[in-house]
Design an enzyme around this catalytic site. Structure first.
Site, PDB file in Angstrom:
ATOM      1  N   HIS A   1       0.867  -1.178   0.000  1.00  0.00           N
ATOM      2  CA  HIS A   1       0.000   0.000   0.000  1.00  0.00           C
ATOM      3  C   HIS A   1       0.904   1.229   0.000  1.00  0.00           C
ATOM      4  O   HIS A   1       1.587   1.490   0.982  1.00  0.00           O
ATOM      5  CB  HIS A   1      -0.912  -0.001   1.231  1.00  0.00           C
ATOM      6  CG  HIS A   1      -1.819  -1.203   1.286  1.00  0.00           C
ATOM      7  ND1 HIS A   1      -3.097  -1.185   0.800  1.00  0.00           N
ATOM      8  CD2 HIS A   1      -1.612  -2.468   1.724  1.00  0.00           C
ATOM      9  CE1 HIS A   1      -3.644  -2.387   0.952  1.00  0.00           C
ATOM     10  NE2 HIS A   1      -2.766  -3.185   1.517  1.00  0.00           N
ATOM     11  N   LEU A   2       0.897   1.955  -1.123  1.00  0.00           N
ATOM     12  CA  LEU A   2       1.761   3.132  -1.226  1.00  0.00           C
ATOM     13  C   LEU A   2       1.024   4.419  -0.864  1.00  0.00           C
ATOM     14  O   LEU A   2       1.619   5.472  -0.753  1.00  0.00           O
ATOM     15  CB  LEU A   2       2.361   3.238  -2.638  1.00  0.00           C
ATOM     16  CG  LEU A   2       3.290   2.074  -3.033  1.00  0.00           C
ATOM     17  CD1 LEU A   2       3.867   2.310  -4.427  1.00  0.00           C
ATOM     18  CD2 LEU A   2       4.407   1.871  -2.019  1.00  0.00           C
ATOM     19  N   ARG A   3      -0.302   4.331  -0.684  1.00  0.00           N
ATOM     20  CA  ARG A   3      -1.133   5.407  -0.086  1.00  0.00           C
ATOM     21  C   ARG A   3      -1.319   6.649  -0.954  1.00  0.00           C
ATOM     22  O   ARG A   3      -2.022   7.565  -0.537  1.00  0.00           O
ATOM     23  CB  ARG A   3      -0.572   5.836   1.267  1.00  0.00           C
ATOM     24  CG  ARG A   3      -0.394   4.719   2.296  1.00  0.00           C
ATOM     25  CD  ARG A   3      -1.693   4.011   2.594  1.00  0.00           C
ATOM     26  NE  ARG A   3      -1.591   3.160   3.790  1.00  0.00           N
ATOM     27  CZ  ARG A   3      -2.406   2.142   4.032  1.00  0.00           C
ATOM     28  NH1 ARG A   3      -3.373   1.842   3.179  1.00  0.00           N
ATOM     29  NH2 ARG A   3      -2.280   1.418   5.114  1.00  0.00           N
TER      30      ARG A   3
ATOM     31  N   ASP B   1      -8.847  -6.043  -2.260  1.00  0.00           N
ATOM     32  CA  ASP B   1      -8.073  -6.298  -1.042  1.00  0.00           C
ATOM     33  C   ASP B   1      -8.892  -6.190   0.234  1.00  0.00           C
ATOM     34  O   ASP B   1      -9.647  -7.088   0.555  1.00  0.00           O
ATOM     35  CB  ASP B   1      -6.831  -5.391  -0.989  1.00  0.00           C
ATOM     36  CG  ASP B   1      -5.853  -5.809   0.128  1.00  0.00           C
ATOM     37  OD1 ASP B   1      -6.047  -6.886   0.719  1.00  0.00           O
ATOM     38  OD2 ASP B   1      -4.892  -5.060   0.402  1.00  0.00           O
TER      39      ASP B   1
ATOM     40  N   ASP C   1       2.490  -6.988   2.312  1.00  0.00           N
ATOM     41  CA  ASP C   1       1.317  -6.234   2.779  1.00  0.00           C
ATOM     42  C   ASP C   1       1.749  -4.969   3.534  1.00  0.00           C
ATOM     43  O   ASP C   1       1.157  -4.607   4.557  1.00  0.00           O
ATOM     44  CB  ASP C   1       0.382  -7.094   3.631  1.00  0.00           C
ATOM     45  CG  ASP C   1      -1.014  -6.479   3.758  1.00  0.00           C
ATOM     46  OD1 ASP C   1      -1.272  -5.422   3.137  1.00  0.00           O
ATOM     47  OD2 ASP C   1      -1.850  -7.063   4.480  1.00  0.00           O
TER      48      ASP C   1
ATOM     49  N   HIS D   1       0.748   3.427   8.460  1.00  0.00           N
ATOM     50  CA  HIS D   1      -0.235   4.266   9.159  1.00  0.00           C
ATOM     51  C   HIS D   1       0.518   5.269  10.027  1.00  0.00           C
ATOM     52  O   HIS D   1       1.585   4.960  10.554  1.00  0.00           O
ATOM     53  CB  HIS D   1      -1.150   3.424  10.059  1.00  0.00           C
ATOM     54  CG  HIS D   1      -2.094   2.548   9.298  1.00  0.00           C
ATOM     55  ND1 HIS D   1      -3.105   3.051   8.506  1.00  0.00           N
ATOM     56  CD2 HIS D   1      -2.168   1.200   9.183  1.00  0.00           C
ATOM     57  CE1 HIS D   1      -3.771   2.038   7.949  1.00  0.00           C
ATOM     58  NE2 HIS D   1      -3.223   0.910   8.338  1.00  0.00           N
TER      59      HIS D   1
END
Ligand code: ZN
Length: 423
Positions: A62-64, A152, A305, A309
């Site tokens: 997850h590169l956001r 996902d 994964d 955060h």
């Protein structure tokens, strides 16, 4: 520009090569794996005593970006990838906006080309905004450059929608990647359902929710012929289901992540939100079954994964904190220290599960040192001991459960398309 990596241990599971050699790179591609000491034109890099492999490929990160750049962005996420020995990263579509239109796919590819330290392959969503009802335009997303399809963390619950989605993806040869969860069994769940969740007084996520989700998706893959990749497997029974799927000839692959192999739900004790992820950390029996599955080939891929955060998000109460931990900068060393060194996996199999196997699962043109392939290479110092210090991470975030772990195996540098990347 040409490059010669001299005198390293060249290990390429895609071709069975494992020997001391010179790796010759010409014009961004692998030119040859040659006997050491030969005359080759180009800049020399002395890699004697180092391990030289295809650049690691992470098909689950997850590169956001776009939307959550306070957690991570393409620049920092690919710096973290390079620091971890990864040269290719497939990024999940739970961004804002979601990766559900060709415009967002193209935006990510362009951004990665401008600021990336690794290749980025966007994964587009199966349903619009990952809402689980209306299907995305798979053909257009593929044409724009999406490498696979996944909702996902928002798994499609309606089996009819999933069937139609897989039929649609099968037409275009797109692999569907599934987070496997029957959410009617997991409402409010914060961690694995078991003794530890009872002791802690937290609502549980039962293993059977993952197993039911995986079984349904495997059966729909058999029905539709759609290639299926099971994301982040955490339970012993799902390993068995994957083994059965392969025996039955279904086009199914599966991955697990280092944390499911090295931690159990007891890591949540003390309400440690850095041990909160979905699927949750399970039990010793599950971790052991995953190791057996990796060793016997049932489980094809090790992915990270990587889920950044911000500190303020993970500092909330356990049941309120978001799911997910960082992975890119610790994955290789965790695999080397906790799987290869103790003899669970041999080095070639471990590297294969982080290079050629993930590339094949999605049909990516990377993960190999075959002549003519893009010169994506990782160089490791296997003997280097190091201690995990999140403050030194390239990622924008710090949410790791591995702080102060003593590991061995350090990526030294990566090469992407013949260009040396120093993270
Ligand atoms: Zn994920």
């Amino acid at each position: 520009m040409n490059l010669v990596l001299r005198g390293g241990r060249v290990l390429d599971p895609s071709s069975g090569i494992d020997r001391i050699a010179d790796l010759v790179i010409e014009q961004g591609r692998i030119a040859a794996i040659a006997d050491p000491g030969g005359a080759h034109e180009g800049d020399d890099l002395d890699v004697a005593g180092r391990l030289v492999t295809p650049g690691l490929v992470d098909i689950h990160a997850h590169l956001r970006e776009p939307g959550f750049e306070y957690k991570e962005d393409i620049e920092t996420g690919t710096l973290a990838a390079a620091a971890g020995g990864f040269t290719s990263v497939c990024c999940m579509p739970n961004t804002e906006p979601a990766i559900d239109t060709p415009a967002v796919v193209r935006q990510i590819i362009e951004r990665a080309g401008a600021v990336g330290s690794a290749r980025v392959f966007p994964i587009a969503s199966l349903t619009r905004a990952m809402a689980g009802d209306r299907l995305s335009d798979i053909a257009d997303l593929k044409a724009a450059g999406a490498c696979a399809i996944s909702d996902d963390a928002f798994p499609v619950q309606n089996s009819e929608t999933m069937r139609r989605g897989m039929e649609y993806c099968a037409q275009f040869g797109m692999t569907v990647m599934t987070h496997n969860e029957d959410q009617s069994l997991t409402v409010g769940g914060a961690m694995n359902e078991g003794l530890t969740s009872t002791v802690m007084g937290l609502p549980g996520i039962p293993r059977v929710s993952e197993d039911i989700g995986a079984a349904r998706n495997i059966l729909l893959s058999r029905l539709t012929g759609c290639r299926l990749h099971l994301l982040h497997i955490s339970t012993a029974v799902t390993v068995q289901l994957l083994r059965w799927a392969k025996q039955s000839g279904a086009p199914v692959t599966g991955e697990t992540a280092p944390h499911y192999l090295t931690l159990t739900d007891e890591a949540c004790m003390g309400f440690n939100t850095h041990a909160k992820m979905n699927p949750p950390l399970r039990t010793v029996e599950d971790a052991e079954a995953l190791k057996v599955g990796l060793a016997d080939g049932a489980v094809d891929v090790i992915a990270t994964d990587h889920a950044p955060h911000a500190r303020h998000e993970k500092e909330r109460e356990f049941d309120q904190a978001p799911f997910g931990i960082l992975g890119l900068e610790t994955a290789f060393a965790l695999v080397y220290t906790h799987l290869v060194a103790p003899g669970v996996l041999n080095l070639s199999d471990a590297i294969g599960k982080m290079t050629v196997a993930p590339a094949r699962a999605l049909g990516l043109p990377v993960g190999t040192l075959a002549p003519g392939a893009p010169a994506d290479v990782s160089v490791f110092d296997l003997d280097a001991p190091w201690r995990v210090d999140a403050s030194a991470f390239r990622s924008k975030s710090r949410n790791t459960p591995f702080t102060d772990w003593d590991l061995r195996g350090k990526p030294v540098f990566t090469i992407v398309g013949g260009r040396v990347v120093k993270p």
